[in-house]
Design a protein around this motif. Structure first.
Motif, PDB file in Angstrom:
ATOM      1  N   MET A 171      -3.978   1.360 -25.241  1.00 37.37           N
ATOM      2  CA  MET A 171      -2.840   1.917 -24.518  1.00 37.37           C
ATOM      3  C   MET A 171      -2.197   3.075 -25.280  1.00 37.37           C
ATOM      4  N   ALA A 172      -2.194   2.997 -26.594  1.00 39.13           N
ATOM      5  CA  ALA A 172      -1.648   4.096 -27.397  1.00 39.13           C
ATOM      6  C   ALA A 172      -2.499   5.349 -27.249  1.00 39.13           C
ATOM      7  N   GLU A 173      -3.815   5.186 -27.209  1.00 38.59           N
ATOM      8  CA  GLU A 173      -4.711   6.331 -27.038  1.00 38.59           C
ATOM      9  C   GLU A 173      -4.459   7.053 -25.724  1.00 38.59           C
ATOM     10  N   ARG A 174      -4.059   6.317 -24.706  1.00 40.46           N
ATOM     11  CA  ARG A 174      -3.779   6.909 -23.400  1.00 40.46           C
ATOM     12  C   ARG A 174      -2.341   7.418 -23.283  1.00 40.46           C
ATOM     13  N   GLY A 175      -1.529   7.129 -24.284  1.00 36.88           N
ATOM     14  CA  GLY A 175      -0.124   7.532 -24.214  1.00 36.88           C
ATOM     15  C   GLY A 175       0.727   6.589 -23.384  1.00 36.88           C
ATOM     16  N   VAL A 176       0.203   5.404 -23.075  1.00 40.87           N
ATOM     17  CA  VAL A 176       0.955   4.439 -22.272  1.00 40.87           C
ATOM     18  C   VAL A 176       2.079   3.834 -23.088  1.00 40.87           C
ATOM     19  N   ILE A 177       1.786   3.462 -24.321  1.00 42.57           N
ATOM     20  CA  ILE A 177       2.858   3.052 -25.231  1.00 42.57           C
ATOM     21  C   ILE A 177       3.076   4.153 -26.252  1.00 42.57           C
ATOM     22  N   VAL A 178       4.321   4.328 -26.611  1.00 42.42           N
ATOM     23  CA  VAL A 178       4.720   5.401 -27.529  1.00 42.42           C
ATOM     24  C   VAL A 178       5.730   4.819 -28.503  1.00 42.42           C
ATOM     25  N   THR A 179       6.198   5.650 -29.407  1.00 43.59           N
ATOM     26  CA  THR A 179       7.346   5.312 -30.225  1.00 43.59           C
ATOM     27  C   THR A 179       8.375   6.402 -30.005  1.00 43.59           C
TER      28      THR A 179
ATOM     29  N   SER B 252       7.927   6.925 -20.581  1.00 42.82           N
ATOM     30  CA  SER B 252       8.666   7.206 -19.344  1.00 42.82           C
ATOM     31  C   SER B 252       7.752   7.734 -18.249  1.00 42.82           C
ATOM     32  N   LEU B 253       6.495   8.038 -18.591  1.00 42.02           N
ATOM     33  CA  LEU B 253       5.517   8.528 -17.619  1.00 42.02           C
ATOM     34  C   LEU B 253       4.564   7.419 -17.183  1.00 42.02           C
ATOM     35  N   VAL B 254       5.002   6.177 -17.314  1.00 41.63           N
ATOM     36  CA  VAL B 254       4.134   5.020 -17.052  1.00 41.63           C
ATOM     37  C   VAL B 254       4.836   4.050 -16.106  1.00 41.63           C
ATOM     38  N   ARG B 255       4.036   3.434 -15.235  1.00 39.52           N
ATOM     39  CA  ARG B 255       4.537   2.344 -14.397  1.00 39.52           C
ATOM     40  C   ARG B 255       3.581   1.162 -14.553  1.00 39.52           C
ATOM     41  N   ASN B 256       4.129   0.017 -14.892  1.00 38.21           N
ATOM     42  CA  ASN B 256       3.369  -1.220 -15.075  1.00 38.21           C
ATOM     43  C   ASN B 256       3.556  -2.049 -13.808  1.00 38.21           C
TER      44      ASN B 256
ATOM     45  N   ASP C 105      -3.074  16.061 -19.693  1.00 39.96           N
ATOM     46  CA  ASP C 105      -3.322  17.199 -18.807  1.00 39.96           C
ATOM     47  C   ASP C 105      -2.429  17.174 -17.573  1.00 39.96           C
ATOM     48  N   ASP C 106      -1.452  16.259 -17.565  1.00 42.88           N
ATOM     49  CA  ASP C 106      -0.502  16.080 -16.456  1.00 42.88           C
ATOM     50  C   ASP C 106      -1.183  15.577 -15.188  1.00 42.88           C
ATOM     51  N   ASP C 107      -2.324  14.933 -15.352  1.00 41.26           N
ATOM     52  CA  ASP C 107      -2.991  14.281 -14.216  1.00 41.26           C
ATOM     53  C   ASP C 107      -2.572  12.809 -14.172  1.00 41.26           C
ATOM     54  N   VAL C 108      -2.362  12.296 -12.970  1.00 37.69           N
ATOM     55  CA  VAL C 108      -1.973  10.906 -12.802  1.00 37.69           C
ATOM     56  C   VAL C 108      -3.225  10.031 -12.794  1.00 37.69           C
ATOM     57  N   GLN C 109      -3.210   8.995 -13.607  1.00 36.56           N
ATOM     58  CA  GLN C 109      -4.349   8.092 -13.740  1.00 36.56           C
ATOM     59  C   GLN C 109      -3.944   6.674 -13.330  1.00 36.56           C
TER      60      GLN C 109
ATOM     61  N   ILE D 107       0.839  -1.205   0.000  1.00 32.19           N
ATOM     62  CA  ILE D 107       0.000   0.000   0.000  1.00 32.19           C
ATOM     63  C   ILE D 107       0.869   1.249   0.000  1.00 32.19           C
ATOM     64  N   ALA D 108       2.009   1.183   0.677  1.00 35.75           N
ATOM     65  CA  ALA D 108       2.925   2.321   0.670  1.00 35.75           C
ATOM     66  C   ALA D 108       3.450   2.568  -0.742  1.00 35.75           C
ATOM     67  N   HIS D 109       3.831   1.507  -1.440  1.00 32.77           N
ATOM     68  CA  HIS D 109       4.327   1.657  -2.810  1.00 32.77           C
ATOM     69  C   HIS D 109       3.236   2.183  -3.732  1.00 32.77           C
ATOM     70  N   TYR D 110       2.027   1.673  -3.565  1.00 33.75           N
ATOM     71  CA  TYR D 110       0.893   2.107  -4.390  1.00 33.75           C
ATOM     72  C   TYR D 110       0.640   3.609  -4.215  1.00 33.75           C
ATOM     73  N   GLU D 111       0.780   4.095  -2.982  1.00 37.35           N
ATOM     74  CA  GLU D 111       0.584   5.526  -2.739  1.00 37.35           C
ATOM     75  C   GLU D 111       1.754   6.344  -3.280  1.00 37.35           C
ATOM     76  N   TRP D 112       2.961   5.812  -3.121  1.00 37.49           N
ATOM     77  CA  TRP D 112       4.136   6.554  -3.569  1.00 37.49           C
ATOM     78  C   TRP D 112       4.191   6.702  -5.083  1.00 37.49           C
ATOM     79  N   VAL D 113       3.731   5.695  -5.813  1.00 40.32           N
ATOM     80  CA  VAL D 113       3.898   5.715  -7.262  1.00 40.32           C
ATOM     81  C   VAL D 113       3.159   6.895  -7.898  1.00 40.32           C
ATOM     82  N   GLU D 114       2.112   7.388  -7.245  1.00 41.91           N
ATOM     83  CA  GLU D 114       1.424   8.573  -7.781  1.00 41.91           C
ATOM     84  C   GLU D 114       2.374   9.763  -7.828  1.00 41.91           C
ATOM     85  N   LEU D 115       3.127   9.973  -6.754  1.00 44.02           N
ATOM     86  CA  LEU D 115       4.114  11.055  -6.735  1.00 44.02           C
ATOM     87  C   LEU D 115       5.211  10.788  -7.742  1.00 44.02           C
ATOM     88  N   ASP D 116       5.672   9.555  -7.793  1.00 46.08           N
ATOM     89  CA  ASP D 116       6.747   9.189  -8.715  1.00 46.08           C
ATOM     90  C   ASP D 116       6.380   9.530 -10.152  1.00 46.08           C
TER      91      ASP D 116
END
Length: 250
Positions: A238-246, A144-148, A181-185, A108-117
């Motif tokens: 995932m491409a529509e969300r910008g999760v995968i890129v080129t 680089s703005l994604v965590r799996n 919009d620089d919001d974390v999802q 749970i600590a990691h899950y909360e931290w990853v939003e800041l990361d």
């Protein structure tokens, strides 16, 4: 006593006042101000970074936890924004769990931290959005703005009224990303999506066909056509969300 020695004595007392005496030439009233200032700053940053985790403890238990972090752990970064990450490092390496700590404490600590990361992550300048029509021909990369991520516990549901004592029957998969919009999802995913993204992350620049071939080795119960169809649907979303890129090849 030299300046460095005085500094070390000062900080040793700030971190562990019960063990290390204060410098002789500083009155206790002034020293108390420093003791409270340093600790309260750290406690404030940790509390704001882990609000759910904090609610699972009494005030006394929480102060003990933060005090241990403050006293025992040598942070590697001087920046306040990095305190939450240092706290995660402490929990995963130095900390010995107590009987009242929840079994899912680190998750749970990691899950909360990853939003800041993700919120402060720097985007690779070579990355560019991927059109759906280019998925099967472009080189694929994880933004680089994604965590799996995957967790044993359903961290998204944990609260004061829901504190599981056993892991879920199946892992809980998430993609955490920063949108346009620089919001974390936070996006709940599944094992196949997690596998696709982990392959792309580990083999940056792979083509769609190469990714599908690797998936086939991990999921032989599916044929190549089934994997290609499923991967195309998933990667399009995932491409529509910008999760995968080129990436630009310049």
């Amino acid at each position: 006593m030299g300046f460095i020695e005085i500094q070390n004595e000062f900080m040793a007392h700030i971190r562990k006042p019960a063990i290390n005496k204060k410098p002789n030439d500083i009155e206790d009233r002034r020293m108390a101000i420093y003791r409270d200032l340093f600790f309260n700053n750290i406690e404030g940053f940790v509390s704001s970074g882990f609000p759910v985790l904090k609610t699972l403890y009494t005030d006394k238990q929480w102060n003990v936890l933060v005090r241990q972090f403050f006293s025992e752990y040598d942070c590697h970064s001087p920046y306040f924004l990095d305190i939450a990450g240092e706290f995660i490092n402490y929990l995963s390496s130095n900390y010995k769990m107590k009987k009242y700590d929840p079994v899912f404490m680190l998750e749970i600590a990691h899950y909360e931290w990853v939003e800041l990361d993700v919120s402060i992550a720097m985007q690779n300048e070579l990355e560019k959005r991927l059109k759906n029509t280019d998925i099967t021909s472009a080189s694929l990369c994880l933004s680089s703005l994604v965590r799996n991520l995957s967790y044993q516990f359903p961290v998204q549901n944990i609260s004061t009224s829901y504190k599981p004592t056993e892991p879920s029957p199946q892992p809980n998969y998430f993609v955490v990303y920063r949108d346009e919009d620089d919001d974390v999802q936070f996006l709940a995913t599944n094992a196949m999506t997690a596998l696709l993204l982990s392959i792309i992350e580990a083999s940056e620049g792979s083509t769609f066909d190469e990714v599908c071939q690797q998936v086939l080795t991990h999921a032989p119960q599916f044929n190549a056509e089934q994997i290609a169809q499923g991967a195309l649907v998933t990667l399009s979303a995932m491409a529509e969300r910008g999760v995968i890129v080129t990436k630009n090849q310049d």
